[in-house]
Design an enzyme around this catalytic site. Sequence first.
Site, PDB file in Angstrom:
ATOM      1  N   ASN A  11       0.478  -1.182   0.105  1.00  0.00           N
ATOM      2  CA  ASN A  11       0.087   0.216  -0.100  1.00  0.00           C
ATOM      3  C   ASN A  11       0.959   1.220  -0.063  1.00  0.00           C
ATOM      4  O   ASN A  11       1.324   1.626   1.029  1.00  0.00           O
ATOM      5  CB  ASN A  11      -0.913  -0.083   1.298  1.00  0.00           C
ATOM      6  CG  ASN A  11      -1.446   1.131   1.586  1.00  0.00           C
ATOM      7  OD1 ASN A  11      -1.799   2.021   0.570  1.00  0.00           O
ATOM      8  ND2 ASN A  11      -2.224   1.545   2.493  1.00  0.00           N
ATOM      9  N   LYS A  13      -0.058   4.149  -0.307  1.00  0.00           N
ATOM     10  CA  LYS A  13      -0.585   5.457   0.240  1.00  0.00           C
ATOM     11  C   LYS A  13      -0.425   6.516  -0.465  1.00  0.00           C
ATOM     12  O   LYS A  13      -0.370   6.395  -2.011  1.00  0.00           O
ATOM     13  CB  LYS A  13      -0.164   5.641   1.624  1.00  0.00           C
ATOM     14  CG  LYS A  13      -0.154   4.409   2.551  1.00  0.00           C
ATOM     15  CD  LYS A  13      -0.056   4.632   3.902  1.00  0.00           C
ATOM     16  CE  LYS A  13       0.216   3.361   4.707  1.00  0.00           C
ATOM     17  NZ  LYS A  13      -0.027   3.614   6.344  1.00  0.00           N
ATOM     18  N   HIS A  97      -9.249   0.877   5.133  1.00  0.00           N
ATOM     19  CA  HIS A  97      -8.060   0.949   5.789  1.00  0.00           C
ATOM     20  C   HIS A  97      -8.018   1.794   7.029  1.00  0.00           C
ATOM     21  O   HIS A  97      -9.228   2.687   6.925  1.00  0.00           O
ATOM     22  CB  HIS A  97      -7.247   1.618   4.689  1.00  0.00           C
ATOM     23  CG  HIS A  97      -5.682   1.533   5.314  1.00  0.00           C
ATOM     24  ND1 HIS A  97      -5.250   2.894   6.040  1.00  0.00           N
ATOM     25  CD2 HIS A  97      -4.668   0.863   5.169  1.00  0.00           C
ATOM     26  CE1 HIS A  97      -3.980   2.479   6.382  1.00  0.00           C
ATOM     27  NE2 HIS A  97      -3.775   1.285   5.917  1.00  0.00           N
ATOM     28  N   GLU A  99      -6.686   4.314   8.005  1.00  0.00           N
ATOM     29  CA  GLU A  99      -6.492   5.707   7.619  1.00  0.00           C
ATOM     30  C   GLU A  99      -7.925   6.376   7.019  1.00  0.00           C
ATOM     31  O   GLU A  99      -8.234   7.451   7.486  1.00  0.00           O
ATOM     32  CB  GLU A  99      -5.425   6.144   6.508  1.00  0.00           C
ATOM     33  CG  GLU A  99      -4.150   5.830   7.518  1.00  0.00           C
ATOM     34  CD  GLU A  99      -2.995   5.469   6.741  1.00  0.00           C
ATOM     35  OE1 GLU A  99      -2.932   5.465   5.422  1.00  0.00           O
ATOM     36  OE2 GLU A  99      -1.872   4.994   7.394  1.00  0.00           O
ATOM     37  N   GLU A 167      -4.981  -5.110  10.692  1.00  0.00           N
ATOM     38  CA  GLU A 167      -4.100  -4.168  10.936  1.00  0.00           C
ATOM     39  C   GLU A 167      -4.205  -3.495  12.169  1.00  0.00           C
ATOM     40  O   GLU A 167      -5.012  -2.426  12.035  1.00  0.00           O
ATOM     41  CB  GLU A 167      -4.184  -3.220   9.557  1.00  0.00           C
ATOM     42  CG  GLU A 167      -3.847  -3.888   8.325  1.00  0.00           C
ATOM     43  CD  GLU A 167      -3.127  -2.645   7.345  1.00  0.00           C
ATOM     44  OE1 GLU A 167      -2.300  -3.019   7.006  1.00  0.00           O
ATOM     45  OE2 GLU A 167      -4.070  -2.011   7.103  1.00  0.00           O
ATOM     46  N   GLY A 173       2.472   2.173  10.567  1.00  0.00           N
ATOM     47  CA  GLY A 173       3.385   3.345  10.398  1.00  0.00           C
ATOM     48  C   GLY A 173       3.952   3.908  11.453  1.00  0.00           C
ATOM     49  O   GLY A 173       4.573   5.153  11.366  1.00  0.00           O
ATOM     50  N   SER A 213       3.749  -1.945  10.246  1.00  0.00           N
ATOM     51  CA  SER A 213       5.152  -2.055  10.406  1.00  0.00           C
ATOM     52  C   SER A 213       6.079  -3.522  10.129  1.00  0.00           C
ATOM     53  O   SER A 213       6.974  -3.760  10.629  1.00  0.00           O
ATOM     54  CB  SER A 213       5.667  -1.571  11.684  1.00  0.00           C
ATOM     55  OG  SER A 213       5.061  -0.398  12.100  1.00  0.00           O
TER      56      SER A 213
HETATM   57  C1  PEP Z   1      -0.634  -0.106   6.048  1.00  0.00           C
HETATM   58  O1  PEP Z   1      -0.822   1.193   5.769  1.00  0.00           O
HETATM   59  O2  PEP Z   1      -1.414  -0.882   5.515  1.00  0.00           O
HETATM   60  C2  PEP Z   1       0.529  -0.251   6.891  1.00  0.00           C
HETATM   61  C3  PEP Z   1       0.634  -1.682   7.061  1.00  0.00           C
HETATM   62  O3  PEP Z   1       1.726   0.621   6.997  1.00  0.00           O
HETATM   63  P1  PEP Z   1       2.913   0.191   7.482  1.00  0.00           P
HETATM   64  O4  PEP Z   1       3.465  -0.962   6.967  1.00  0.00           O
HETATM   65  O5  PEP Z   1       3.807   1.626   7.072  1.00  0.00           O
HETATM   66  O6  PEP Z   1       2.689   0.082   9.025  1.00  0.00           O
END
Ligand code: PEP
Length: 250
Positions: A11, A13, A97, A99, A167, A173, A213
């Site tokens: 992703n 973003k 997601h 976000e 997630e 992040g 992460s």
């Molecule tokens: C994501 O945005 O789906 C995600 C898992 O981000 P990150 O790997 O940066 O934590």
Amino acid sequence: MSDRKFFVGGNWKMNGSITQYKSLITDLKNAKLDPKTQVVIAPPALYLLPAKDLLQDNDKIELSAQDGYHKPSGAFTGEISLVQLKDAGIPWVILGHSERRTIFHETDEDVATKTKAALEQGVNVILCVGETLEQREKNESIKVVISQVEAAAKNINDWSKVVIAYEPVWAIGTGKVATAEQAEEVHKAIRDWLAKSVSAEVAKTERIIYGGSVNGKNAKELASQPDIDGFLVGGASLKPEFVDIVNARL
Ligand code: PEP
């Protein structure tokens, strides 16, 4: 190890530029990727069609949008519909997601409506669920995640077109990855819920991937868990280590 196909999504973003998406895709095309892993990348919508052109001669890497609107067309400035994604030949969409849920206030109901619209168009869904830190500290992780899955499930009639991405919001992040045990516990709870509320067959075949992460170093241990079938990767999907994550089961 299960025979569910390992799935790794990237992703991007709202990151990248024309130069960057070209080089990321070219590097990925040239990389040695585990042929047993399904790889799906989600660039910003602006780059989906040129990315599709770049991937024309490639059958290893698929494309996903980062969101899609349920109405087919009309006065919805800024949105891209699932009908349009289908028309453009984009096979996947990320829905729910964190976000989108936190910054853009999408509710479980919105995510369920979008899931229905995606499946009606034959667009595959990466359905994101996850608890906040506050919910984890109150011991509510499983309750929250199951209620998010349940809300979308009422609109899912073909689970083979859905991948569930667990997630935890506190891990996205932040550099704070869930331990393999923490992730496995929630993945198993989702699978148990599928067995109880959908069917034994869906519970056995459904891909449940982890996001938060993930990087080239922690992917292998997470990937060794019985109910972790892949990853949704944010930050590290813009770096060369994405290849190590795709190859975590090698
Ligand atoms: C994501 O945005 O789906 C995600 C898992 O981000 P990150 O790997 O940066 O934590």
